[in-house]
Design a protein around this motif. Structure first.
Motif, PDB file in Angstrom:
ATOM      1  N   VAL A 287       0.306   3.169  -7.694  1.00 28.80           N
ATOM      2  CA  VAL A 287       1.732   3.190  -7.363  1.00 28.80           C
ATOM      3  C   VAL A 287       2.397   1.875  -7.766  1.00 28.80           C
ATOM      4  CG1 VAL A 287       3.394   3.300  -5.477  1.00 28.80           C
ATOM      5  CG2 VAL A 287       1.427   4.841  -5.492  1.00 28.80           C
ATOM      6  N   ALA A 288       1.726   0.756  -7.445  1.00 31.16           N
ATOM      7  CA  ALA A 288       2.298  -0.558  -7.748  1.00 31.16           C
ATOM      8  C   ALA A 288       2.426  -0.775  -9.257  1.00 31.16           C
ATOM      9  CB  ALA A 288       1.432  -1.650  -7.127  1.00 31.16           C
ATOM     10  N   LEU A 289       1.399  -0.351  -9.999  1.00 33.63           N
ATOM     11  CA  LEU A 289       1.438  -0.536 -11.443  1.00 33.63           C
ATOM     12  C   LEU A 289       2.511   0.358 -12.074  1.00 33.63           C
ATOM     13  CD1 LEU A 289       0.345  -1.955 -13.884  1.00 33.63           C
ATOM     14  CD2 LEU A 289      -1.575  -0.363 -13.943  1.00 33.63           C
ATOM     15  N   GLN A 290       2.654   1.575 -11.562  1.00 31.24           N
ATOM     16  CA  GLN A 290       3.713   2.451 -12.076  1.00 31.24           C
ATOM     17  C   GLN A 290       5.092   1.836 -11.827  1.00 31.24           C
ATOM     18  OE1 GLN A 290       4.025   6.528 -12.108  1.00 31.24           O
ATOM     19  NE2 GLN A 290       1.865   6.995 -11.778  1.00 31.24           N
ATOM     20  N   ALA A 291       5.287   1.245 -10.643  1.00 30.25           N
ATOM     21  CA  ALA A 291       6.579   0.643 -10.323  1.00 30.25           C
ATOM     22  C   ALA A 291       6.897  -0.502 -11.283  1.00 30.25           C
ATOM     23  CB  ALA A 291       6.587   0.147  -8.878  1.00 30.25           C
ATOM     24  N   THR A 292       5.898  -1.323 -11.562  1.00 30.84           N
ATOM     25  CA  THR A 292       6.091  -2.443 -12.487  1.00 30.84           C
ATOM     26  C   THR A 292       6.386  -1.942 -13.894  1.00 30.84           C
ATOM     27  OG1 THR A 292       4.623  -3.851 -11.194  1.00 30.84           O
ATOM     28  CG2 THR A 292       5.006  -4.488 -13.476  1.00 30.84           C
ATOM     29  N   LEU A 293       5.621  -0.946 -14.341  1.00 28.61           N
ATOM     30  CA  LEU A 293       5.827  -0.399 -15.680  1.00 28.61           C
ATOM     31  C   LEU A 293       7.203   0.262 -15.812  1.00 28.61           C
ATOM     32  CD1 LEU A 293       2.313   1.113 -16.402  1.00 28.61           C
ATOM     33  CD2 LEU A 293       3.433  -0.684 -17.716  1.00 28.61           C
ATOM     34  N   TYR A 294       7.633   0.926 -14.745  1.00 25.47           N
ATOM     35  CA  TYR A 294       8.947   1.583 -14.790  1.00 25.47           C
ATOM     36  C   TYR A 294      10.049   0.543 -14.993  1.00 25.47           C
ATOM     37  CZ  TYR A 294      13.179   3.921 -13.262  1.00 25.47           C
ATOM     38  OH  TYR A 294      14.462   4.406 -13.202  1.00 25.47           O
ATOM     39  N   GLU A 295       9.967  -0.575 -14.285  1.00 21.32           N
ATOM     40  CA  GLU A 295      10.946  -1.641 -14.475  1.00 21.32           C
ATOM     41  C   GLU A 295      10.903  -2.170 -15.905  1.00 21.32           C
ATOM     42  OE1 GLU A 295      10.439  -4.701 -11.604  1.00 21.32           O
ATOM     43  OE2 GLU A 295      10.743  -3.368  -9.882  1.00 21.32           O
ATOM     44  N   ASP A 296       9.686  -2.331 -16.435  1.00 23.58           N
ATOM     45  CA  ASP A 296       9.538  -2.844 -17.804  1.00 23.58           C
ATOM     46  C   ASP A 296      10.159  -1.884 -18.826  1.00 23.58           C
ATOM     47  OD1 ASP A 296       8.129  -5.039 -16.852  1.00 23.58           O
ATOM     48  OD2 ASP A 296       6.180  -4.071 -17.103  1.00 23.58           O
ATOM     49  N   VAL A 297       9.880  -0.581 -18.673  1.00 20.97           N
ATOM     50  CA  VAL A 297      10.353   0.408 -19.641  1.00 20.97           C
ATOM     51  C   VAL A 297      11.874   0.508 -19.604  1.00 20.97           C
ATOM     52  CG1 VAL A 297      10.391   2.870 -20.213  1.00 20.97           C
ATOM     53  CG2 VAL A 297       8.225   1.738 -19.683  1.00 20.97           C
ATOM     54  N   THR A 298      12.458   0.621 -18.426  1.00 18.95           N
ATOM     55  CA  THR A 298      13.909   0.783 -18.339  1.00 18.95           C
ATOM     56  C   THR A 298      14.637  -0.469 -18.810  1.00 18.95           C
ATOM     57  OG1 THR A 298      13.773   0.219 -15.972  1.00 18.95           O
ATOM     58  CG2 THR A 298      13.866   2.548 -16.549  1.00 18.95           C
ATOM     59  N   ARG A 299      14.080  -1.640 -18.514  1.00 14.43           N
ATOM     60  CA  ARG A 299      14.700  -2.882 -18.988  1.00 14.43           C
ATOM     61  C   ARG A 299      14.605  -2.967 -20.510  1.00 14.43           C
ATOM     62  NH1 ARG A 299      11.999  -6.114 -16.101  1.00 14.43           N
ATOM     63  NH2 ARG A 299      10.359  -6.583 -17.604  1.00 14.43           N
ATOM     64  N   ALA A 300      13.449  -2.628 -21.065  1.00 16.95           N
ATOM     65  CA  ALA A 300      13.256  -2.732 -22.513  1.00 16.95           C
ATOM     66  C   ALA A 300      14.112  -1.729 -23.284  1.00 16.95           C
ATOM     67  CB  ALA A 300      11.779  -2.517 -22.855  1.00 16.95           C
TER      68      ALA A 300
ATOM     69  N   PRO B   2       8.791   3.550 -29.824  1.00 16.84           N
ATOM     70  CA  PRO B   2       8.911   2.125 -29.514  1.00 16.84           C
ATOM     71  C   PRO B   2      10.254   1.800 -28.875  1.00 16.84           C
ATOM     72  CG  PRO B   2       8.079   2.464 -31.746  1.00 16.84           C
ATOM     73  CD  PRO B   2       8.530   3.801 -31.246  1.00 16.84           C
ATOM     74  N   MET B   3      10.256   0.811 -27.995  1.00 13.72           N
ATOM     75  CA  MET B   3      11.482   0.454 -27.285  1.00 13.72           C
ATOM     76  C   MET B   3      12.596   0.010 -28.234  1.00 13.72           C
ATOM     77  SD  MET B   3      11.053   1.130 -24.101  1.00 13.72           S
ATOM     78  CE  MET B   3      10.015   2.514 -24.613  1.00 13.72           C
ATOM     79  N   GLN B   4      12.235  -0.496 -29.401  1.00  6.20           N
ATOM     80  CA  GLN B   4      13.268  -0.888 -30.357  1.00  6.20           C
ATOM     81  C   GLN B   4      14.093   0.319 -30.783  1.00  6.20           C
ATOM     82  OE1 GLN B   4      14.128  -4.087 -31.325  1.00  6.20           O
ATOM     83  NE2 GLN B   4      15.901  -2.941 -32.108  1.00  6.20           N
ATOM     84  N   CYS B   5      13.448   1.499 -30.888  1.00  4.21           N
ATOM     85  CA  CYS B   5      14.198   2.718 -31.225  1.00  4.21           C
ATOM     86  C   CYS B   5      15.243   3.014 -30.154  1.00  4.21           C
ATOM     87  CB  CYS B   5      13.245   3.912 -31.340  1.00  4.21           C
ATOM     88  SG  CYS B   5      12.146   3.875 -32.766  1.00  4.21           S
ATOM     89  N   LEU B   6      14.865   2.855 -28.893  1.00  6.31           N
ATOM     90  CA  LEU B   6      15.807   3.124 -27.803  1.00  6.31           C
ATOM     91  C   LEU B   6      16.931   2.094 -27.786  1.00  6.31           C
ATOM     92  CD1 LEU B   6      13.378   4.126 -24.904  1.00  6.31           C
ATOM     93  CD2 LEU B   6      14.528   5.597 -26.561  1.00  6.31           C
ATOM     94  N   ARG B   7      16.580   0.826 -28.014  1.00  7.87           N
ATOM     95  CA  ARG B   7      17.630  -0.208 -28.052  1.00  7.87           C
ATOM     96  C   ARG B   7      18.614   0.061 -29.183  1.00  7.87           C
ATOM     97  NH1 ARG B   7      13.208  -3.531 -26.529  1.00  7.87           N
ATOM     98  NH2 ARG B   7      12.780  -4.150 -28.663  1.00  7.87           N
ATOM     99  N   ASP B   8      18.115   0.513 -30.324  1.00  5.91           N
ATOM    100  CA  ASP B   8      19.009   0.844 -31.444  1.00  5.91           C
ATOM    101  C   ASP B   8      19.934   1.996 -31.081  1.00  5.91           C
ATOM    102  OD1 ASP B   8      17.893  -1.105 -33.021  1.00  5.91           O
ATOM    103  OD2 ASP B   8      16.604   0.253 -34.161  1.00  5.91           O
ATOM    104  N   ILE B   9      19.396   3.020 -30.435  1.00  4.57           N
ATOM    105  CA  ILE B   9      20.208   4.175 -30.036  1.00  4.57           C
ATOM    106  C   ILE B   9      21.349   3.723 -29.137  1.00  4.57           C
ATOM    107  CG2 ILE B   9      20.204   6.258 -28.601  1.00  4.57           C
ATOM    108  CD1 ILE B   9      17.335   6.783 -29.676  1.00  4.57           C
ATOM    109  N   PHE B  10      21.024   2.943 -28.098  1.00  5.69           N
ATOM    110  CA  PHE B  10      22.042   2.600 -27.104  1.00  5.69           C
ATOM    111  C   PHE B  10      22.995   1.503 -27.572  1.00  5.69           C
ATOM    112  CE2 PHE B  10      18.806   4.511 -24.212  1.00  5.69           C
ATOM    113  CZ  PHE B  10      19.575   5.604 -23.869  1.00  5.69           C
ATOM    114  N   SER B  11      22.571   0.698 -28.534  1.00 11.01           N
ATOM    115  CA  SER B  11      23.483  -0.338 -29.044  1.00 11.01           C
ATOM    116  C   SER B  11      24.452   0.222 -30.085  1.00 11.01           C
ATOM    117  CB  SER B  11      22.689  -1.506 -29.633  1.00 11.01           C
ATOM    118  OG  SER B  11      21.966  -1.096 -30.777  1.00 11.01           O
TER     119      SER B  11
END
Length: 304
Positions: free
Chosen positions: A242-255, A179-188
């Motif tokens: 391709v378009a959906l991957q681009a959108t998801l990539y932005e979502d994942v890296t931002r989250a 989950p993205m919360q795990c990544l946010r915890d790591i980086f914070s």
């Protein structure tokens, strides 16, 4: 459901290890090369004699495979340990060091499969890592990474109070086990943490529709900027993947809340579809080291 779409491996001590597909072999080669470059860079920049850090292998498996040519291949725990030894040798020889260096790494291996951990324990003892197991320089932890994430971060904090230096290798089977919360915890909480994350985007794209978009967002913590209707409209386009991957990539890296990210796009010759290998960090130098590693494997990756 998405976990069952991905390969599961069976490790039984005394039996033949499971098959390692070519794209996974390349992933391990990239991990090995990155770790060696990582240590060479740290020692050359700072001329230090010791580096203390924690490496977390969040989906470690049994540690040994047979590749498509029938040869034994190390899994990620052995790849990490071998890379540390190779880096020591290269630092000493390339930098003409006279005093020995110390790469003080604690390796934490997590897996939910008890037979995989039993295989790994026997393998490590066989490969002369028994003392490291006894002293807990190598720790084997049963369970899911997400459940142990907080405790592991605390351990990283305790070992590197000032720098928070840690590397998380998160080779998940699907797309929701981290989950993205795990990544946010790591980086914070860890100033010099890095994450190497695999993300099976093809399985996700097949999964996403109006009925399960909310389920995906709840499981992962990724709040995609697209509505279910927009996803359905996008799938009518010839370029929808391709378009959906681009959108998801932005979502994942931002989250994830990481400042720097290097994406590798992997398309296996056959098997389970496209996936990403994402390197996430808080420092531009780490991104540069990973980007340079990419070029050694560019025949196997597309790099956005």
């Amino acid at each position: 459901q998405q976990r069952h779409a991905m390969p599961h491996y069976d490790w039984v001590w005394g039996s033949t290890p499971p098959l390692l597909k070519r794209h996974s072999e390349v992933k391990h080669a990239l991990l090995r090369n990155y770790l060696i470059k990582y240590f060479l860079t740290l020692f050359s920049r700072l001329r230090r004699e010791q580096i203390r850090m924690t490496v977390v292998d969040g989906f470690c498996g049994g540690g040994l495979y047979i590749n498509e040519d029938g040869r034994e291949m190390p899994g990620s725990p052995l790849v990490i340990l071998e890379a540390i030894e190779e880096a020591k040798y290269l630092v000493m020889t390339r930098q003409d060091r006279r005093k020995p260096i110390d790469i003080d790494v604690e390796l934490i291996c997590i897996d939910e499969c008890p037979s995989a951990l039993e295989f790994l324990r026997n393998l490590l003892i066989q490969r002369n890592h028994g003392k490291a197991l006894a002293s807990e320089r190598i720790r084997l932890v049963r369970g899911q990474f997400a459940d142990h994430s907080d405790a592991v971060i605390k351990r990283c904090e305790a070992r590197s109070i000032r720098s928070g230096r840690a590397l998380f290798v998160l080779d998940q089977y699907g797309y929701s086990a981290v989950p993205m919360q795990c990544l946010r915890d790591i980086f914070s909480r860890l100033a010099k943490a890095e994450v190497i994350l695999t993300f099976y985007v093809d399985a996700l794209i097949k999964f996403l529709d109006e009925k399960n978009l909310h389920q995906f967002q709840t499981a992962t913590g990724i709040r995609t900027g697209m509505s279910a209707g927009e996803i359905d409209d996008l799938k009518k386009s010839p370029w929808w993947r391709v378009a959906l991957q681009a959108t998801l990539y932005e979502d994942v890296t931002r989250a994830s809340a990481a400042k720097f990210h290097t994406p590798f796009f992997i398309r296996p010759e056959q098997g389970f579809g496209d996936f990403w290998l994402l390197h996430l960090s808080q420092h531009w130098k780490a991104r540069d080291v990973m980007a340079s590693t990419h070029w050694e494997h560019h025949n196997h990756f597309a790099h956005y």
